[in-house]
Design an enzyme around this catalytic site. Structure first.
Site, mmCIF file in Angstrom:
data_model
loop_
_atom_site.group_PDB
_atom_site.id
_atom_site.type_symbol
_atom_site.label_atom_id
_atom_site.label_comp_id
_atom_site.label_asym_id
_atom_site.label_seq_id
_atom_site.Cartn_x
_atom_site.Cartn_y
_atom_site.Cartn_z
ATOM 1 N N ARG A 224 0.852 -1.199 0.000
ATOM 2 C CA ARG A 224 0.000 0.000 0.000
ATOM 3 C C ARG A 224 0.885 1.247 0.000
ATOM 4 O O ARG A 224 0.605 2.227 -0.676
ATOM 5 C CB ARG A 224 -0.952 0.017 1.204
ATOM 6 C CG ARG A 224 -1.691 1.361 1.315
ATOM 7 C CD ARG A 224 -2.900 1.423 2.257
ATOM 8 N NE ARG A 224 -2.917 0.470 3.330
ATOM 9 C CZ ARG A 224 -2.177 0.571 4.439
ATOM 10 N NH1 ARG A 224 -1.359 1.595 4.607
ATOM 11 N NH2 ARG A 224 -2.256 -0.350 5.369
ATOM 12 N N TYR B 112 -16.410 18.782 -13.617
ATOM 13 C CA TYR B 112 -16.770 17.369 -13.776
ATOM 14 C C TYR B 112 -17.812 16.987 -12.708
ATOM 15 O O TYR B 112 -17.633 17.305 -11.525
ATOM 16 C CB TYR B 112 -15.501 16.507 -13.644
ATOM 17 C CG TYR B 112 -15.777 15.036 -13.655
ATOM 18 C CD1 TYR B 112 -16.218 14.398 -14.810
ATOM 19 C CD2 TYR B 112 -15.624 14.262 -12.509
ATOM 20 C CE1 TYR B 112 -16.492 13.038 -14.814
ATOM 21 C CE2 TYR B 112 -15.887 12.906 -12.512
ATOM 22 C CZ TYR B 112 -16.322 12.302 -13.670
ATOM 23 O OH TYR B 112 -16.596 10.966 -13.677
ATOM 24 N N ASP C 155 -7.137 20.024 -13.120
ATOM 25 C CA ASP C 155 -7.524 18.715 -13.661
ATOM 26 C C ASP C 155 -7.170 18.743 -15.151
ATOM 27 O O ASP C 155 -7.801 19.451 -15.935
ATOM 28 C CB ASP C 155 -9.028 18.500 -13.439
ATOM 29 C CG ASP C 155 -9.482 17.110 -13.880
ATOM 30 O OD1 ASP C 155 -8.857 16.540 -14.796
ATOM 31 O OD2 ASP C 155 -10.480 16.613 -13.322
HETATM 32 C C1 LIG Z 1 -13.563 11.011 -15.671
HETATM 33 C C2 LIG Z 1 -13.098 12.265 -15.063
HETATM 34 C C3 LIG Z 1 -12.786 12.347 -13.691
HETATM 35 C C4 LIG Z 1 -13.011 11.169 -12.748
HETATM 36 O O1 LIG Z 1 -12.139 10.140 -12.981
HETATM 37 P P1 LIG Z 1 -12.486 8.585 -12.678
HETATM 38 O O2 LIG Z 1 -11.254 7.904 -13.134
HETATM 39 O O3 LIG Z 1 -13.704 8.226 -13.431
HETATM 40 O O4 LIG Z 1 -12.686 8.478 -11.196
HETATM 41 C C5 LIG Z 1 -12.301 13.544 -13.221
HETATM 42 N N1 LIG Z 1 -12.142 14.621 -14.018
HETATM 43 C C6 LIG Z 1 -12.431 14.591 -15.321
HETATM 44 C C7 LIG Z 1 -12.232 15.803 -16.159
HETATM 45 C C8 LIG Z 1 -12.929 13.413 -15.893
HETATM 46 O O5 LIG Z 1 -13.246 13.398 -17.197
#
Ligand SMILES: *Cc1c(COP(=O)(O)O)cnc(C)c1O
Length: 393
Positions: free
Chosen positions: A45, A97, A169
Site C-alpha cells: 500500500r 466534472y 484537472d
Molecule cells: C472522468 C473524469 C474524472 C473522474 O475520474 P475517474 O477515473 O472516473 O474516477 C475527473 N475529471 C475529469 C475531467 C474526468 O473526465
C-alpha cells in the site's frame, strides 16, 4: 531530443533482468533483512515498484517532482481535498466534472469545506471571488463538457500572490498537449482512465505535485487513506503512455475535421471545440496547449432531450457510453449521464443545455466518423418534419 523520444525512453529497462517491459510486482509485502532494513519497499500500500515506475514516468511527463497513482480519478481528487481543513474554501470552475461536484458538495460540505463555483474563463472573476478562507483554486481546462478554457498562467499568478494552492484537472488535454505545472500550477490531477490509459480498459487517477513537500503530503494521505492503484493497472497505464504522443496527435487531427464538419450542419446550434476560431477562449487555448484535444460538444437548434436522443441512439461507430479518451469513439448526453448529479438549473447555467452532446473522437478514420454522425444528425431533421406533419393533423 524530441518529446516523443524522451517519453518512450523515460520508461526504464528493468535493471535486474534487462526486461524491456516494466515487471509487474504482484505482491502485498516485501521480505526484510532485519526490522526496518529493506530494499526500499516494505508494504505494497505504501509503495510498489510497478506503481512507482508509473509515478516517475508521469512526474517527468508533467514536469512535476512527485506523482502518486490512485485507484480512480476521483480518489486522486479526494486526496487533494484532504490537504484542506474544516473552514477552508475551494474556488472551483463552474463547468466542473459532475463527480468532482458530487464529492465537494455531498461529502466535503459535511466536513465544513465550502466551495465557491466561478466562471474562471475570466481571470477577473477569480480575483473577485477570493475570500480570506480560499485555500485551493480548482480548475479544469478544457472543461467537461463545454470545453471552457481558463488562463492557467494568469490564475497561477493570482494564486501565488494570495498563497492559495492551484490544482488543475488536466484530464482533457493530457500532459502531451498541456503541462499546467510549467504554467505555475502546484498540483495536477488526472483521470488516467481517459487518455493516459487510452484503451477504455481500466479506472485510475494521478496527482502530480510541483514540489517535494506537496508530493510527500499527497503520498502520506494516500498511504493513510489507501486508494492506491494496483500493479496490473499501473502496468496498463505505462503501456498506454508508450503511445500517448501518437494517439493525441491523431485524436486532435480527427477532432478538428469533425468539428469543421459540425459547424456547417443545419440542425446544429453551437459547437464547442477550443480549436475553432469561434471558441470564446480560442486564443488562450492556442497559447497554453500544443493541440486542441479530442473532445467536441455541440447543441441542437431543437434544444430538447428528445432531439438529442435521436442523435445519440442512432450512431453506429460512436458508441453511447460515459467516459472518453479511448481509441473507440464515444458519445454521451451529459444532462442524462455524466452531469445528472448536478441540479438542472445549475447545469443549464453552466452551458450544459438539454440537447448538449459530447463526442470523444477516437482513432477511426475521420471520414467514417463524419458519415456516422451525419446520418444520425439527419434523424433530427426527420423528427422535426414528422412533428410538423403532426401539427397539421
Ligand atoms: C472522468 C473524469 C474524472 C473522474 O475520474 P475517474 O477515473 O472516473 O474516477 C475527473 N475529471 C475529469 C475531467 C474526468 O473526465
Amino acid at each position: 531530443m524530441s518529446n516523443a523520444t524522451e517519453l518512450i525512453h523515460s520508461i526504464p529497462v528493468d535493471p535486474l533482468t534487462g526486461s524491456i517491459s516494466v515487471p509487474i510486482y504482484q505482491t502485498s509485502t516485501f521480505v526484510q533483512d532485519a526490522p526496518g532494513v529493506n530494499k526500499g519497499y516494505d508494504y505494497a500500500r505504501s509503495n510498489n515498484p510497478t506503481r512507482e515506475t508509473l509515478e516517475n514516468i508521469i512526474a517527468k511527463l508533467e514536469g512535476g517532482v512527485k506523482t502518486s497513482a490512485f485507484a480512480s480519478g476521483l480518489a486522486a481528487i479526494d486526496a487533494v481535498v484532504k490537504l484542506l481543513q474544516s473552514g477552508d474554501e475551494i474556488l472551483a470552475v463552474d463547468d466542473i466534472y459532475g463527480g468532482a461536484f458530487r464529492l465537494f458538495t455531498h461529502i466535503y460540505a459535511k466536513f465544513g469545506i465550502k466551495v465557491n463555483y466561478v466562471d474562471t474563463t475570466d481571470v477577473a472573476n477569480v480575483l473577485d471571488a477570493i475570500t480570506p478562507n480560499t485555500k485551493l483554486i480548482w480548475l479544469e481546462s478544457p472543461t467537461n463538457p463545454t470545453l471552457k478554457i481558463s488562463d492557467i498562467a494568469g490564475i497561477a499568478k493570482i494564486a501565488k500572490q494570495y498563497g492559495i494552492l492551484l490544482c488543475v484537472d488536466n484530464t482533457f488535454a493530457s500532459p502531451v498537449l498541456q503541462q499546467p505545472i510549467k504554467l505555475g500550477a502546484d498540483l495536477v490531477v488526472h483521470s488516467a482512465t481517459k487518455y493516459l490509459g487510452g484503451h477504455s480498459d481500466l479506472i485510475a487517477g494521478l496527482v502530480v505535485s510541483a514540489t517535494q513537500e506537496l508530493g510527500d503530503q499527497i503520498k502520506f494521505i494516500q498511504n493513510a487513506s489507501g486508494a492506491i492503484l494496483s500493479p496490473n493497472d499501473s502496468w496498463l497505464i505505462i503501456r498506454g503512455v508508450e503511445t500517448l504522443h501518437l494517439r493525441m496527435q491523431e485524436h486532435c487531427r480527427n477532432a478538428e475535421k469533425v468539428a469543421t464538419f459540425l459547424v456547417q450542419h443545419p440542425v446544429i446550434d453551437k459547437v464547442y471545440y477550443p480549436g475553432l476560431i469561434s471558441h470564446s477562449n480560442h486564443h488562450i487555448a492556442a497559447k497554453q496547449q500544443s493541440g486542441f484535444g479530442g473532445i467536441i460538444s455541440f447543441t441542437l437548434k431543437n434544444d430538447t432531450e428528445e432531439a438529442a436522443k435521436q442523435v445519440v441512439c442512432n450512431t453506429k461507430l460512436f458508441k453511447l457510453a460515459e467516459s472518453l479518451g479511448g481509441i473507440k469513439s464515444l458519445l454521451c448526453h451529459p444532462a442524462n449521464m455524466t452531469h445528472k448529479s448536478i441540479p438542472a438549473e445549475k447545469r443549464r447555467a453552466a452551458g450544459v443545455s438539454d440537447s448538449l452532446i459530447r463526442l470523444s473522437i477516437g482513432l477511426e478514420h475521420a471520414d467514417d466518423l463524419i458519415r456516422d454522425i451525419e446520418q444520425a444528425l439527419n434523424k433530427v431533421t426527420e423528427l422535426a418534419a414528422s412533428e410538423n406533419i403532426a401539427a397539421f393533423q
